[in-house]
Design a protein around this motif. Sequence first.
Motif, short mmCIF file in Angstrom:
data_model
loop_
_atom_site.label_atom_id
_atom_site.label_comp_id
_atom_site.label_asym_id
_atom_site.label_seq_id
_atom_site.Cartn_x
_atom_site.Cartn_y
_atom_site.Cartn_z
N LEU A 108 13.15 -46.75 25.56
CA LEU A 108 14.44 -46.48 25.51
C LEU A 108 14.74 -45.22 24.32
N VAL A 109 14.13 -45.36 23.19
CA VAL A 109 14.26 -44.70 21.89
C VAL A 109 13.90 -43.18 22.11
N ILE A 110 12.60 -43.26 22.58
CA ILE A 110 12.12 -41.73 22.97
C ILE A 110 12.79 -41.06 24.03
N PHE A 111 13.09 -41.84 25.26
CA PHE A 111 13.94 -41.24 26.03
C PHE A 111 15.27 -40.65 25.44
N ARG A 112 15.96 -41.24 24.97
CA ARG A 112 17.16 -40.89 24.18
C ARG A 112 16.86 -39.47 23.31
N ILE A 113 15.94 -39.61 22.59
CA ILE A 113 15.58 -38.46 21.88
C ILE A 113 15.15 -37.26 22.79
N LEU A 114 14.53 -37.45 23.57
CA LEU A 114 14.15 -36.39 24.77
C LEU A 114 15.44 -35.76 25.22
N ASP A 115 16.17 -36.75 25.47
CA ASP A 115 17.50 -36.31 26.30
C ASP A 115 18.41 -35.62 25.23
N PHE A 116 18.20 -35.96 24.19
CA PHE A 116 19.27 -35.21 22.84
C PHE A 116 18.57 -33.94 22.73
N LEU A 117 17.44 -33.72 22.78
CA LEU A 117 16.68 -32.56 22.43
C LEU A 117 16.31 -31.63 23.23
N ASP A 118 16.98 -32.01 24.85
CA ASP A 118 16.77 -31.18 25.90
C ASP A 118 15.46 -30.57 26.15
N PHE A 119 14.55 -31.67 26.24
CA PHE A 119 13.01 -31.16 26.36
C PHE A 119 12.65 -30.71 27.59
N SER A 120 11.82 -29.80 27.72
CA SER A 120 11.35 -29.21 28.89
C SER A 120 10.45 -30.12 29.81
N TYR A 121 10.25 -29.65 31.27
CA TYR A 121 9.30 -30.64 32.01
C TYR A 121 8.08 -31.04 31.53
N GLU A 122 7.28 -29.95 30.71
CA GLU A 122 6.12 -30.35 29.93
C GLU A 122 6.29 -31.46 29.17
N GLY A 123 7.26 -31.43 28.30
CA GLY A 123 7.61 -32.34 27.33
C GLY A 123 7.78 -33.97 27.75
N ILE A 124 8.48 -33.76 29.20
CA ILE A 124 8.72 -35.23 29.53
C ILE A 124 7.44 -35.89 30.34
N THR A 125 6.40 -34.85 30.75
CA THR A 125 5.38 -35.11 31.26
C THR A 125 4.39 -35.79 30.16
N LEU A 126 4.45 -35.13 29.09
CA LEU A 126 3.83 -35.68 27.56
C LEU A 126 4.27 -37.27 27.41
N PHE A 127 5.45 -37.16 27.39
CA PHE A 127 6.31 -38.62 27.31
C PHE A 127 5.82 -39.57 28.22
N LEU A 128 5.48 -39.43 29.41
CA LEU A 128 4.96 -40.30 30.48
C LEU A 128 3.47 -40.48 30.19
N ILE A 129 2.83 -39.48 29.72
CA ILE A 129 1.33 -39.71 29.48
C ILE A 129 1.15 -40.71 28.21
N VAL A 130 1.98 -40.32 27.19
CA VAL A 130 1.93 -41.37 26.18
C VAL A 130 2.23 -42.62 26.29
N GLN A 131 3.50 -42.83 27.13
CA GLN A 131 3.82 -44.11 27.65
C GLN A 131 2.93 -44.85 28.24
N ILE A 132 2.09 -44.24 29.19
CA ILE A 132 1.13 -44.87 30.01
C ILE A 132 0.12 -45.53 29.04
N ALA A 133 -0.31 -44.49 28.23
CA ALA A 133 -1.61 -44.80 27.19
C ALA A 133 -0.91 -45.99 26.09
N LEU A 134 0.22 -45.91 25.90
CA LEU A 134 0.58 -47.09 24.78
C LEU A 134 0.77 -48.34 25.74
N ALA A 135 1.05 -48.16 27.01
CA ALA A 135 1.37 -49.66 27.68
C ALA A 135 -0.24 -50.12 27.83
N ILE A 136 -1.35 -49.26 27.99
CA ILE A 136 -2.56 -49.69 28.30
C ILE A 136 -3.07 -50.55 27.01
N ALA A 137 -2.79 -49.71 25.74
CA ALA A 137 -3.21 -50.27 24.54
C ALA A 137 -2.43 -51.87 24.20
#
Length: 321
Positions: free
Chosen positions: A278-307
Amino acid sequence: MLDKTFLEVIRKRQLLPEDELTATAEKLTGRPVFIRNDLNWLLYGGILALTSGIGMLLYKNIDTLGHSILILLTAASALLCLYFGIKNQPEDNINKNHPTDYLILGGSILLVSFIAYWQYQYNIFGTRYGLATFIPMIMLFAIAYKTNHKGVLSMAIINLCAWLGISVTSRYMVMQLNFDNDNITIAGVLLGIALGAYGRYSAIKKWQSHFSFTYENFGFHILFLSLLRAIVQYEFVFLLWALLLGAFAFMQHRFAIKEQSFYKLFFIALYSYIANVLVIFRILDFLDFSYEGITLFLIVQIALAIAVGAYLYSTHKKMKQ
């Protein structure tokens, strides 16, 4: 089948003499089967089915009997269940499942149904909606402490949450069933802290300590769910609520490791992960990240879930050893 296979492996490998193996087989085949938990679930299911069936029966015959008769029947059934349950309850009934526990539980459910039906049909409390939850809450707490019944205590705490929610909300919002305000969130955080602290205090002081887990469990979930709601609800100070959630998660993590509680550890990880998303998603929404930034966010979240999953798995193995 598992025991027979196990014994066959021992026989083939000749790990035990034949006479000892025969004696072991007799013990395994003659040992009792523990069905206590299964019976408890069946009895609890039976109580719920009975109260639901009574409700449906009364609803279908409401035109024949009338509301007053139905209210009286519900009240009489509740009083009979509670009377015989309390009267026949053994003196030392702490942490023991006795048939009277199910009578007490059924009577408590019928008691709450009686008050709710009375309010719905005759509006006995008027617009003072808090009384409709406050009075049964007091009754349920009294029954729970009189009978040492954890199920009734859970019902009382749920009524406490309902009463607090109604008390901090305006009359108009209650009538519209709209509880989306700041007071509800703050009240939830304070209630979660209070329930958790009281549960731990009662365990330390050994005063009604058999109720400590129930208080702590409700407080734990109410606190974290309220903090997650605050992260979503507050637009500019959500980071402060996230930091508060992190502080409580750290504290509860220490308790979980000390108590060897994987149940608590699992939900700490779950709530913390949701807060992180929720926090990272709100930060990305506030900063208006691009498609690449959102993709990186999803990859990081998947890696974090695995960890997190790997950490929980390894911790669970250590706790079982």
